[in-house]
Design an enzyme around this catalytic site. Structure first.
Site, PDB file in Angstrom:
ATOM      1  N   GLU A 168       0.835  -1.204   0.000  1.00  0.00           N
ATOM      2  CA  GLU A 168       0.000   0.000   0.000  1.00  0.00           C
ATOM      3  C   GLU A 168       0.871   1.256   0.000  1.00  0.00           C
ATOM      4  O   GLU A 168       0.463   2.300  -0.506  1.00  0.00           O
ATOM      5  CB  GLU A 168      -0.945  -0.005   1.207  1.00  0.00           C
ATOM      6  CG  GLU A 168      -2.156   0.895   1.019  1.00  0.00           C
ATOM      7  CD  GLU A 168      -3.232   0.680   2.073  1.00  0.00           C
ATOM      8  OE1 GLU A 168      -4.265   0.075   1.749  1.00  0.00           O
ATOM      9  OE2 GLU A 168      -3.023   1.111   3.225  1.00  0.00           O
ATOM     10  N   LYS A 215     -13.869   1.351  -4.225  1.00  0.00           N
ATOM     11  CA  LYS A 215     -14.882   1.771  -3.244  1.00  0.00           C
ATOM     12  C   LYS A 215     -15.960   2.627  -3.910  1.00  0.00           C
ATOM     13  O   LYS A 215     -17.149   2.479  -3.633  1.00  0.00           O
ATOM     14  CB  LYS A 215     -14.227   2.555  -2.095  1.00  0.00           C
ATOM     15  CG  LYS A 215     -13.374   1.691  -1.182  1.00  0.00           C
ATOM     16  CD  LYS A 215     -13.053   2.377   0.133  1.00  0.00           C
ATOM     17  CE  LYS A 215     -12.074   3.488   0.006  1.00  0.00           C
ATOM     18  NZ  LYS A 215     -11.575   3.997   1.297  1.00  0.00           N
ATOM     19  N   HIS A 270       6.518 -26.971   3.189  1.00  0.00           N
ATOM     20  CA  HIS A 270       5.703 -28.051   2.628  1.00  0.00           C
ATOM     21  C   HIS A 270       4.618 -27.498   1.711  1.00  0.00           C
ATOM     22  O   HIS A 270       3.648 -28.197   1.415  1.00  0.00           O
ATOM     23  CB  HIS A 270       5.092 -28.878   3.759  1.00  0.00           C
ATOM     24  CG  HIS A 270       6.129 -29.562   4.593  1.00  0.00           C
ATOM     25  ND1 HIS A 270       6.577 -30.844   4.323  1.00  0.00           N
ATOM     26  CD2 HIS A 270       6.848 -29.131   5.655  1.00  0.00           C
ATOM     27  CE1 HIS A 270       7.506 -31.180   5.208  1.00  0.00           C
ATOM     28  NE2 HIS A 270       7.691 -30.150   6.024  1.00  0.00           N
TER      29      HIS A 270
END
Length: 549
Positions: free
Chosen positions: A355, A515, A387
């Site tokens: 960000e 948004k 893993h």
């Protein structure tokens, strides 16, 4: 802060030429050439954190040129501008002063000619008094019972930081049960409701403006859930506190403004855990441990501000990272903590870095086209990652520099668990740096009684090229102090890279468009009529959603 395209500097051009001289050199070659490489390419902070950057494809010349680049990009000037309260976040006309929140020296820090430290200390004192009442049981819910559960409702920096720290410091936690709700998906808060009792639950609503859509949606649902049992709205004040600056909205919600904890526009969300947003940390581990967290960060701030670049840990990590992304072709960095309590650390700095430095427009307002800015950040705790995705790190076609982080002392000394964990920590960086040659693989098969003819088709798959860059960050122990220092170290690394990338690291305009569009789409979802106002894909998805719901 100046506008300097890093590629226009003499140092950048020299680094481009220098890169060519190392093209056929491996990390293994560098260790053969420099017998004291570990001592020469590692730094220690406060006898608590050791940072070993020797397993990178760098030489003294590389470091000297990178330091020249920092100088030519006016890093020292930018550093002082930040610490002294200049408005370096120019797109929002704000100072950047998360460092003031942990300024344990209490020396004056001026914004627009006003010392911010008295207000910082006032909020800290208020948080201390409030938290002590809740932790001690003096603070009672509406039926006279003490608080047992705390629910932090926030998103982004109002969630990731406090959640990461409370998990990392779980060995220091008290009796209060901590819960964190961020996602607007109702499932997130519904699952918390199942575990909590309205009579003994305290909600912290973390939103500077008290208008953040996800946070306020969750807060209103929490209020409704609470009132379904408590009935009387006056009881809200005993079970909700606000981390906000919007007194009018806080009061309208039913929260007593005495239980509102403010912060300032010079505190960015992803740097806000040191502020009132850290109230959940205090409620989890107590005020003394929060102070130790602040103190650790403050010591790293002093180190970063005052230490010459040759011994400066955040600056060195920033420069090495920049070398790997812009001169070695990496596009990503993995953060791999070998400590289960640190399982949210990579996610926290995924936000912190991406960000901050995920920008394509320079401070001069021009599109950046000839160098890389922030890398993709990701990671998981070891040994789980081994893993899962280490296969690609070792033998894939993508270069992934890694930060390995581990404590020398564990909080849970069970049998030989920690030695096994740390043996993997040490082994992985060795394997990534030095690999395994075809000759070694063949020798292992011969020792196992196989002929080379038998195994010739398998051998190539067992070869490890090595030459994969890593940093090893070894802490004595993960304590509030050392964690504070570690977080601040990464914060300043991000800052240094942002200065050199010639970007504004403290805004986040990239989160706005989605948004805005969501606000437009939301009313379209309420009816049954077909939606036609978007592109064919978005229209099709919305209409299928309506058909299926």
């Amino acid at each position: 802060m100046q506008n300097i395209n890093p590629t226009s500097t003499a140092a950048w051009k020299a680094l481009e030429a220098h890169k060519g001289t190392l093209e056929n050199t491996t990390i293994n070659d560098l260790f053969q050439q420099e017998k004291n490489r570990f001592a020469d390419y590692s730094l220690t902070f406060n006898n608590e954190i050791l940072v070993d950057f020797s397993k990178n494809k760098i030489t003294r010349e590389t470091l000297n040129l990178l330091r020249r680049l920092a100088k030519e990009c006016a890093l020292d000037e930018a550093k002082e501008a930040m610490f002294s309260g200049e408005k370096i976040n120019r797109t929002e006309n704000r100072a950047v002063l998360h460092t003031a929140l942990r300024n344990r020296s209490n020396t004056a820090v001026l914004v627009d000619g006003k010392d911010v430290m008295p207000e910082v200390n006032e909020v800290l004192a208020k948080m201390k008094a409030f938290s002590e009442r809740v932790i001690s049981g003096e603070w009672k819910g509406y039926t006279g019972k003490a608080i047992t559960d705390v629910v932090n409702i926030g998103i982004g920096g109002s969630d990731l930081g406090p959640y990461m720290v409370t998990e990392a410091l779980r060995p220091y936690k008290n009796h209060l049960n901590m819960h964190f709700v961020s996602n607007v998906d109702g499932t997130h808060i519904a699952e918390v409701f199942k575990k909590t009792n309205p009579e003994t639950t305290l909600f912290l609503v973390a939103s500077k403006t008290f208008t953040t859509q996800e946070t306020m949606t969750n807060a209103k649902s929490a209020r409704d859930w609470f009132l379904a049992t408590a009935k009387d709205e006056k009881h809200v004040a005993k079970h909700f506190a606000a981390l906000s600056t919007n007194a009018a909205e806080v009061e309208k919600f039913g929260i007593d403004t005495d239980n509102m904890f403010g912060f300032w526009d010079w505190v960015g969300g992803r740097y806000s855990l040191w502020s009132a947003i850290g109230l959940s940390i205090i409620l989890s581990v107590g005020f003394e441990n929060f102070e130790a967290l602040l103190s650790g960060a403050h010591e790293m701030d002093k180190h970063f501000r005052n230490t010459p670049i040759e011994q400066n840990i955040p600056a060195t990590l920033a420069l090495v990272g920049l070398w790997n992304t812009n001169f070695q072709g990496a596009q990503t960095e993995a953060i791999l903590p070998y400590d289960q309590y640190m399982h949210r650390f990579a996610a926290y700095f995924q936000q912190g870095n991406m960000e901050s430095n995920g920008k394509y427009v320079g401070r001069d307002g021009k599109v950046i086209s000839n160098y890389q800015t922030g890398p993709i950040i990701w990671g998981e705790p070891g040994t789980n990652g081994q893993h899962a995705f280490y296969q690609l790190i070792h033998q894939g076609t993508t270069l992934i520099p890694c930060d390995f982080i581990a404590p020398a002392k564990t909080h849970n000394p069970l049998a030989d668990h920690h030695n096994k964990l740390l043996s993997n920590f040490f082994a992985q960086t060795e394997a990534l740096a030095f690999g395994k040659t075809k000759e070694t693989v063949e020798a292992e098969f011969l020792k196992a009684g196989k002929s080379l003819d038998e195994v010739k088709d398998v051998v190539p798959f067992k070869v490890f090229a090595g030459n994969k860059p890593t940093n090893s960050i070894l802490l004595q122990e993960i304590t509030p102090f050392s964690l504070g220092a570690l977080i601040a170290m990464y914060e300043h690394k991000i800052f240094v890279q942002g200065v050199i990338f010639n970007i504004f690291s403290f805004d986040q305009w990239g989160v706005e468009l989605g948004k805005q569009l969501a606000n437009r789409i939301l009313p379209e979802l309420s009816g049954d009529e077909q939606v036609t106002g978007h592109d064919s894909s978005t229209n099709g998805l919305i209409n299928q959603f309506k058909a299926w719901r």
